[in-house]
Write a protein that holds these residues in place. Sequence first.
Motif, PDB file in Angstrom:
ATOM      1  N   ASP A 269      -4.158   1.497  13.851  1.00  0.00           N
ATOM      2  CA  ASP A 269      -4.070   0.936  15.207  1.00  0.00           C
ATOM      3  C   ASP A 269      -4.955  -0.293  15.354  1.00  0.00           C
ATOM      4  OD1 ASP A 269      -2.283   2.852  15.965  1.00  0.00           O
ATOM      5  OD2 ASP A 269      -3.710   4.065  17.109  1.00  0.00           O
ATOM      6  N   ALA A 270      -6.067  -0.325  14.608  1.00  0.00           N
ATOM      7  CA  ALA A 270      -7.005  -1.445  14.725  1.00  0.00           C
ATOM      8  C   ALA A 270      -6.612  -2.644  13.871  1.00  0.00           C
ATOM      9  CB  ALA A 270      -8.409  -0.984  14.337  1.00  0.00           C
ATOM     10  N   LEU A 271      -5.643  -2.495  12.975  1.00  0.00           N
ATOM     11  CA  LEU A 271      -5.295  -3.569  12.035  1.00  0.00           C
ATOM     12  C   LEU A 271      -4.983  -4.906  12.716  1.00  0.00           C
ATOM     13  CD1 LEU A 271      -3.172  -1.754   9.284  1.00  0.00           C
ATOM     14  CD2 LEU A 271      -5.478  -2.724   9.076  1.00  0.00           C
ATOM     15  N   PRO A 272      -4.268  -4.922  13.840  1.00  0.00           N
ATOM     16  CA  PRO A 272      -3.966  -6.226  14.464  1.00  0.00           C
ATOM     17  C   PRO A 272      -5.211  -6.985  14.910  1.00  0.00           C
ATOM     18  CG  PRO A 272      -2.496  -4.521  15.298  1.00  0.00           C
ATOM     19  CD  PRO A 272      -3.544  -3.819  14.515  1.00  0.00           C
ATOM     20  N   THR A 273      -6.338  -6.274  15.093  1.00  0.00           N
ATOM     21  CA  THR A 273      -7.562  -6.939  15.571  1.00  0.00           C
ATOM     22  C   THR A 273      -8.511  -7.285  14.432  1.00  0.00           C
ATOM     23  OG1 THR A 273      -8.797  -4.865  15.878  1.00  0.00           O
ATOM     24  CG2 THR A 273      -7.391  -5.597  17.694  1.00  0.00           C
TER      25      THR A 273
ATOM     26  N   VAL B   4     -25.117  -3.949  15.010  1.00  0.00           N
ATOM     27  CA  VAL B   4     -24.291  -2.748  15.036  1.00  0.00           C
ATOM     28  C   VAL B   4     -23.907  -2.411  16.472  1.00  0.00           C
ATOM     29  CG1 VAL B   4     -26.207  -1.113  15.248  1.00  0.00           C
ATOM     30  CG2 VAL B   4     -24.111  -0.395  14.094  1.00  0.00           C
ATOM     31  N   GLY B   5     -22.712  -1.841  16.619  1.00  0.00           N
ATOM     32  CA  GLY B   5     -22.246  -1.363  17.910  1.00  0.00           C
ATOM     33  C   GLY B   5     -21.654   0.023  17.759  1.00  0.00           C
ATOM     34  N   VAL B   6     -21.723   0.828  18.801  1.00  0.00           N
ATOM     35  CA  VAL B   6     -21.179   2.186  18.787  1.00  0.00           C
ATOM     36  C   VAL B   6     -20.000   2.253  19.744  1.00  0.00           C
ATOM     37  CG1 VAL B   6     -21.669   4.609  19.346  1.00  0.00           C
ATOM     38  CG2 VAL B   6     -23.368   3.241  18.148  1.00  0.00           C
ATOM     39  N   GLU B   7     -18.926   2.919  19.296  1.00  0.00           N
ATOM     40  CA  GLU B   7     -17.721   3.092  20.108  1.00  0.00           C
ATOM     41  C   GLU B   7     -17.112   1.749  20.520  1.00  0.00           C
ATOM     42  OE1 GLU B   7     -15.981   5.611  20.596  1.00  0.00           O
ATOM     43  OE2 GLU B   7     -17.174   7.430  20.596  1.00  0.00           O
ATOM     44  N   ARG B   8     -16.907   0.879  19.513  1.00  0.00           N
ATOM     45  CA  ARG B   8     -16.199  -0.370  19.766  1.00  0.00           C
ATOM     46  C   ARG B   8     -14.838  -0.300  19.068  1.00  0.00           C
ATOM     47  NH1 ARG B   8     -18.639  -5.191  21.182  1.00  0.00           N
ATOM     48  NH2 ARG B   8     -17.841  -6.276  19.379  1.00  0.00           N
TER      49      ARG B   8
ATOM     50  N   ALA C 262       4.421  -0.843   5.273  1.00  0.00           N
ATOM     51  CA  ALA C 262       5.035  -1.146   3.982  1.00  0.00           C
ATOM     52  C   ALA C 262       4.095  -0.679   2.876  1.00  0.00           C
ATOM     53  CB  ALA C 262       5.280  -2.647   3.864  1.00  0.00           C
ATOM     54  N   GLU C 263       4.661  -0.439   1.679  1.00  0.00           N
ATOM     55  CA  GLU C 263       3.854   0.095   0.581  1.00  0.00           C
ATOM     56  C   GLU C 263       2.682  -0.829   0.245  1.00  0.00           C
ATOM     57  OE1 GLU C 263       4.322   1.850  -3.972  1.00  0.00           O
ATOM     58  OE2 GLU C 263       6.102   1.319  -2.785  1.00  0.00           O
ATOM     59  N   THR C 264       2.908  -2.127   0.279  1.00  0.00           N
ATOM     60  CA  THR C 264       1.817  -3.061  -0.016  1.00  0.00           C
ATOM     61  C   THR C 264       0.739  -3.000   1.063  1.00  0.00           C
ATOM     62  OG1 THR C 264       3.072  -4.835   1.077  1.00  0.00           O
ATOM     63  CG2 THR C 264       3.248  -4.659  -1.333  1.00  0.00           C
ATOM     64  N   GLU C 265       1.144  -2.756   2.309  1.00  0.00           N
ATOM     65  CA  GLU C 265       0.169  -2.636   3.402  1.00  0.00           C
ATOM     66  C   GLU C 265      -0.676  -1.378   3.234  1.00  0.00           C
ATOM     67  OE1 GLU C 265       2.159  -4.743   7.272  1.00  0.00           O
ATOM     68  OE2 GLU C 265       3.085  -2.865   6.597  1.00  0.00           O
ATOM     69  N   ARG C 266      -0.038  -0.303   2.786  1.00  0.00           N
ATOM     70  CA  ARG C 266      -0.799   0.932   2.541  1.00  0.00           C
ATOM     71  C   ARG C 266      -1.838   0.696   1.452  1.00  0.00           C
ATOM     72  NH1 ARG C 266       4.544   4.634   1.605  1.00  0.00           N
ATOM     73  NH2 ARG C 266       5.732   3.731   3.339  1.00  0.00           N
ATOM     74  N   LEU C 267      -1.424   0.023   0.406  1.00  0.00           N
ATOM     75  CA  LEU C 267      -2.332  -0.229  -0.708  1.00  0.00           C
ATOM     76  C   LEU C 267      -3.487  -1.140  -0.267  1.00  0.00           C
ATOM     77  CD1 LEU C 267      -3.026   0.159  -3.675  1.00  0.00           C
ATOM     78  CD2 LEU C 267      -1.512  -1.778  -4.220  1.00  0.00           C
ATOM     79  N   ASN C 268      -3.167  -2.171   0.501  1.00  0.00           N
ATOM     80  CA  ASN C 268      -4.207  -3.081   0.969  1.00  0.00           C
ATOM     81  C   ASN C 268      -5.196  -2.358   1.899  1.00  0.00           C
ATOM     82  OD1 ASN C 268      -3.272  -5.318  -0.424  1.00  0.00           O
ATOM     83  ND2 ASN C 268      -1.934  -5.992   1.251  1.00  0.00           N
ATOM     84  N   LEU C 269      -4.659  -1.463   2.740  1.00  0.00           N
ATOM     85  CA  LEU C 269      -5.521  -0.690   3.636  1.00  0.00           C
ATOM     86  C   LEU C 269      -6.511   0.160   2.834  1.00  0.00           C
ATOM     87  CD1 LEU C 269      -6.212   0.388   6.517  1.00  0.00           C
ATOM     88  CD2 LEU C 269      -4.480   2.152   6.123  1.00  0.00           C
TER      89      LEU C 269
ATOM     90  N   ILE D 166      -8.777  13.085   7.818  1.00  0.00           N
ATOM     91  CA  ILE D 166      -8.197  11.995   7.028  1.00  0.00           C
ATOM     92  C   ILE D 166      -7.091  11.303   7.803  1.00  0.00           C
ATOM     93  CG2 ILE D 166      -6.699  11.516   5.043  1.00  0.00           C
ATOM     94  CD1 ILE D 166      -9.534  11.656   4.218  1.00  0.00           C
ATOM     95  N   TRP D 167      -6.209  12.076   8.370  1.00  0.00           N
ATOM     96  CA  TRP D 167      -5.046  11.480   9.041  1.00  0.00           C
ATOM     97  C   TRP D 167      -5.390  10.923  10.414  1.00  0.00           C
ATOM     98  CZ3 TRP D 167      -1.508  10.090   5.940  1.00  0.00           C
ATOM     99  CH2 TRP D 167      -1.344  10.782   4.733  1.00  0.00           C
ATOM    100  N   ARG D 168      -6.332  11.518  11.075  1.00  0.00           N
ATOM    101  CA  ARG D 168      -6.784  10.935  12.343  1.00  0.00           C
ATOM    102  C   ARG D 168      -7.490   9.594  12.092  1.00  0.00           C
ATOM    103  NH1 ARG D 168      -8.824  15.513  16.681  1.00  0.00           N
ATOM    104  NH2 ARG D 168      -6.773  16.463  16.976  1.00  0.00           N
ATOM    105  N   THR D 169      -8.223   9.534  11.005  1.00  0.00           N
ATOM    106  CA  THR D 169      -8.881   8.278  10.649  1.00  0.00           C
ATOM    107  C   THR D 169      -7.845   7.215  10.308  1.00  0.00           C
ATOM    108  OG1 THR D 169     -10.850   9.427   9.853  1.00  0.00           O
ATOM    109  CG2 THR D 169     -10.474   7.196   9.012  1.00  0.00           C
ATOM    110  N   MET D 170      -6.808   7.586   9.561  1.00  0.00           N
ATOM    111  CA  MET D 170      -5.747   6.629   9.236  1.00  0.00           C
ATOM    112  C   MET D 170      -5.124   6.059  10.507  1.00  0.00           C
ATOM    113  SD  MET D 170      -5.392   6.126   6.029  1.00  0.00           S
ATOM    114  CE  MET D 170      -7.111   6.472   5.587  1.00  0.00           C
ATOM    115  N   LYS D 171      -4.894   6.921  11.474  1.00  0.00           N
ATOM    116  CA  LYS D 171      -4.295   6.481  12.730  1.00  0.00           C
ATOM    117  C   LYS D 171      -5.200   5.455  13.435  1.00  0.00           C
ATOM    118  CE  LYS D 171      -1.758   6.553  16.534  1.00  0.00           C
ATOM    119  NZ  LYS D 171      -0.721   5.527  16.690  1.00  0.00           N
ATOM    120  N   VAL D 172      -6.504   5.752  13.491  1.00  0.00           N
ATOM    121  CA  VAL D 172      -7.460   4.835  14.142  1.00  0.00           C
ATOM    122  C   VAL D 172      -7.477   3.488  13.427  1.00  0.00           C
ATOM    123  CG1 VAL D 172      -9.905   4.438  14.626  1.00  0.00           C
ATOM    124  CG2 VAL D 172      -8.897   6.680  15.077  1.00  0.00           C
ATOM    125  N   TRP D 173      -7.561   3.529  12.110  1.00  0.00           N
ATOM    126  CA  TRP D 173      -7.634   2.279  11.346  1.00  0.00           C
ATOM    127  C   TRP D 173      -6.347   1.462  11.456  1.00  0.00           C
ATOM    128  CZ3 TRP D 173     -10.102   4.564   6.249  1.00  0.00           C
ATOM    129  CH2 TRP D 173     -11.462   4.794   6.484  1.00  0.00           C
TER     130      TRP D 173
END
Length: 405
Positions: free
Chosen positions: A88-92, A40-44, A168-175, A79-86
């Motif tokens: 943003d992290a999708l490319p990684t 486990v790691g914190v703040e990665r 895209a709608e499919t990306e939202r669903l997959n997320l 909820i929306w701040r979490t969506m933004k974080v997630w």
Amino acid sequence: MDEDEPSVKHAAEGSALGFLYQSFYALRTLVTLTTDDAAVGVERLDDVELKADGQTLIYQLKHSISTKPPAITLKSRPIWRTMKVWIDALPTLTLAETKLHLVAVGAIPVNSPLVVLTDDNADRADLVAAMTAEAERVLEARAAATKAGKPLPYSDRVDGCRAFVTLAETERLNLLRRAVIRPNSPTVAEIEKEIAQHFHLVLPEYRAAVAKRLVEWWDRQIVYSLSGNRDRVITRAELQSQIMAIVADLEQDKLVPDFLTVVPPDNYQPDGMLARQIALVKGKSFDLKRAIRQEWQAREQRGRWATDNPAMKTKISDYDQVLREEWSYLHEEMVEACVEFEAERKCASGLELLRWTHNEAPNKLPPIAQGWSAPYYVRGSYQVLAINLKVGWHPEYETMLGEDE
């Protein structure tokens, strides 16, 4: 008092507890796992990142210091701040190998579309539609405010809303298929007790003490991790090793140096007598600095032992007598030798005695218990005794400092 001060203080407390919550929840998560290769790691990538069984688990934590934490709804800022974080992290991330967890101490209303996120297997299609509608409502309200020249609303969630509808709608669903909410999670004050309940193989009378010491060890590892003084991730193997060491110490009634690597808080102010004792023999700034640190460490250690085991009060007192007796031999000899000395020579002799407590006493005196080797206890206990005028460094310290009292 500044009118804003209470709210500023409240915000600072919330931020501090929020970080503690990240650290405690990471420990709780690792304790509950049975996978040997977990780490486990914190703040990665997020507040907490866990790797186990070939998967990456991302935790976004939302703590509250309110006695009644706010409910989690589609209009909630977290909820929306979490969506933004997630997002943003999708490319990684490799989404198929990742689970996204939103952990909150608040509850989800039973009629909320978000309820489906408490079930890994529930269909997310209706939730995607509801979140898309809410995000579009927020963006339309801001566009209308811009057109009317009014202040823009929803600044606390607009970034997450915009990021969500950009997918895209499919990306939202997959997320959302990879997302889970853990409502009604334990607060920062409750986690240590909950951790203790997972030590099924530890005797019941030891569980609370093991959890307490484990949390303290864990906090140090998190600080070392964030400051680059150790690996960024903490493995389950490390955790298991530490638990075993703590249990062994408790079973052997071994005294543990709880404050060996801990420093006094920035606002710590020692008793003024400590500084006066050192000033009396013209000690240097480094003499004072290390005396303050060692005194704090020893004082905290003495308090910890006495709290955990009241019988230790007698052991501490008896050992103080050992320290005083060893000091008295040197002090009496110095007093006799200094009878004809001038003031400057007396100070120099006293300074030698002060430095003896730091440089030589920890190695020459018997330890307070078998196996104890941390030098701060002897060094700091001498400072505790000096504060109470039970020992001193100057040949005439009792007379000179007694007059100050």
